[in-house]
Design an enzyme around this catalytic site. Structure first.
Site, mmCIF file in Angstrom:
data_model
loop_
_atom_site.group_PDB
_atom_site.id
_atom_site.type_symbol
_atom_site.label_atom_id
_atom_site.label_comp_id
_atom_site.label_asym_id
_atom_site.label_seq_id
_atom_site.Cartn_x
_atom_site.Cartn_y
_atom_site.Cartn_z
ATOM 1 N N GLY A 47 0.821 -1.198 0.000
ATOM 2 C CA GLY A 47 0.000 0.000 0.000
ATOM 3 C C GLY A 47 0.853 1.246 0.000
ATOM 4 N N GLN A 52 2.647 9.878 1.612
ATOM 5 C CA GLN A 52 3.952 9.211 1.604
ATOM 6 C C GLN A 52 4.806 9.608 0.407
ATOM 7 O OE1 GLN A 52 2.134 5.118 2.373
ATOM 8 N NE2 GLN A 52 4.163 4.952 3.322
ATOM 9 N N CYS A 102 6.328 -0.267 7.149
ATOM 10 C CA CYS A 102 5.859 0.902 6.411
ATOM 11 C C CYS A 102 6.990 1.413 5.524
ATOM 12 C CB CYS A 102 5.419 1.989 7.396
ATOM 13 S SG CYS A 102 4.805 3.491 6.624
ATOM 14 N N LEU A 103 6.642 1.780 4.306
ATOM 15 C CA LEU A 103 7.649 2.316 3.392
ATOM 16 C C LEU A 103 8.234 3.632 3.896
ATOM 17 C CD1 LEU A 103 5.868 1.550 0.000
ATOM 18 C CD2 LEU A 103 7.743 0.275 1.080
ATOM 19 N N HIS A 144 -4.125 0.931 8.032
ATOM 20 C CA HIS A 144 -2.772 1.499 7.976
ATOM 21 C C HIS A 144 -2.726 2.663 6.978
ATOM 22 C CE1 HIS A 144 1.740 1.060 8.026
ATOM 23 N NE2 HIS A 144 1.573 1.722 6.888
ATOM 24 N N GLU A 145 -3.269 2.445 5.792
ATOM 25 C CA GLU A 145 -3.224 3.492 4.759
ATOM 26 C C GLU A 145 -4.122 4.673 5.126
ATOM 27 O OE1 GLU A 145 -0.838 3.433 2.702
ATOM 28 O OE2 GLU A 145 -0.317 1.343 3.094
ATOM 29 N N HIS A 148 -2.417 7.047 7.425
ATOM 30 C CA HIS A 148 -1.533 8.007 6.742
ATOM 31 C C HIS A 148 -2.293 9.270 6.342
ATOM 32 C CE1 HIS A 148 2.325 6.049 6.450
ATOM 33 N NE2 HIS A 148 1.788 4.946 5.972
#
Length: 188
Positions: A47, A52, A102-103, A144-145, A148
């Site tokens: 994702g 991000q 997480c990225l 999670h997304e 953000h």
């Protein structure tokens, strides 16, 4: 299309609430989604939210790989999907702790509690409204997304700060972690 630079933990774009997307069909939104898809493919995640990639808008892309599904109802593989201006309703029932990465926090993982089931109402890339029920890993990725988009990174959700560390160390010492907290799912 382009691979976009990822914002990392500490960057202000990850700390604020993202603005709604006004025109889903605008060329700049289509370009952003295409670039996010290329960026996610390059980074290897499941994702990616617009903040991000330094764009404070309420949209994300995600997929649910077959290897990650639990087999529970509403936890099935899903190809890459765009989600715009989501509204999320968490099920009041069960909460499940599991390991997340997480990225924007490369090389780290943490044990994060999440609602086992959610319902999301959002628009797709064509501007069509949809409602999606999700459970298991699918529900975890959506939460999670969506976090953000609200300026929340997963370490803020940790119940136990001891359950946060570098991927390699957590995997290397998983037996010790499991011995200290037998209720914790095994790190992958």
């Amino acid at each position: 299309m382009a691979i976009l630079k990822l914002a990392r933990m500490g960057h202000p774009v990850l700390l604020g609430r993202a603005a709604p997307v006004e025109d889903v069909t605008a060329p700049e939104i289509r370009r952003l989604l295409a670039d996010m898809i290329e960026t996610l493919d390059d980074a290897g995640g499941v994702g990616l939210a617009a903040p991000q990639v330094h764009v404070p808008l309420r949209l994300f892309i995600y997929k649910v790989p077959e290897r990650r599904v639990s087999g529970a109802a509403d936890d099935a593989p899903l190809p890459l999907s765009a989600v715009i201006n989501p509204e999320l309703v968490l099920d009041d029932g069960e909460t499940i702790e599991d390991w997340e990465g997480c990225l924007s926090i490369p090389g780290m993982t943490g044990l994060v509690p999440r609602a086992a089931r959610v319902t999301m109402r959002a628009m797709n890339a064509s501007g069509t409204m949809f409602t999606r029920a999700a459970a298991g890993f699918h529900a975890r990725v959506i939460q999670h997304e969506t976090d953000h988009l609200d300026g929340i990174l997963y370490p803020a959700r940790l119940r136990d700060p001891h359950m946060f560390g570098y991927n390699e160390e957590v995997v290397r010492f998983r037996d010790d972690i499991m011995a200290s907290r037998p209720d914790v799912p095994r790190p992958r």
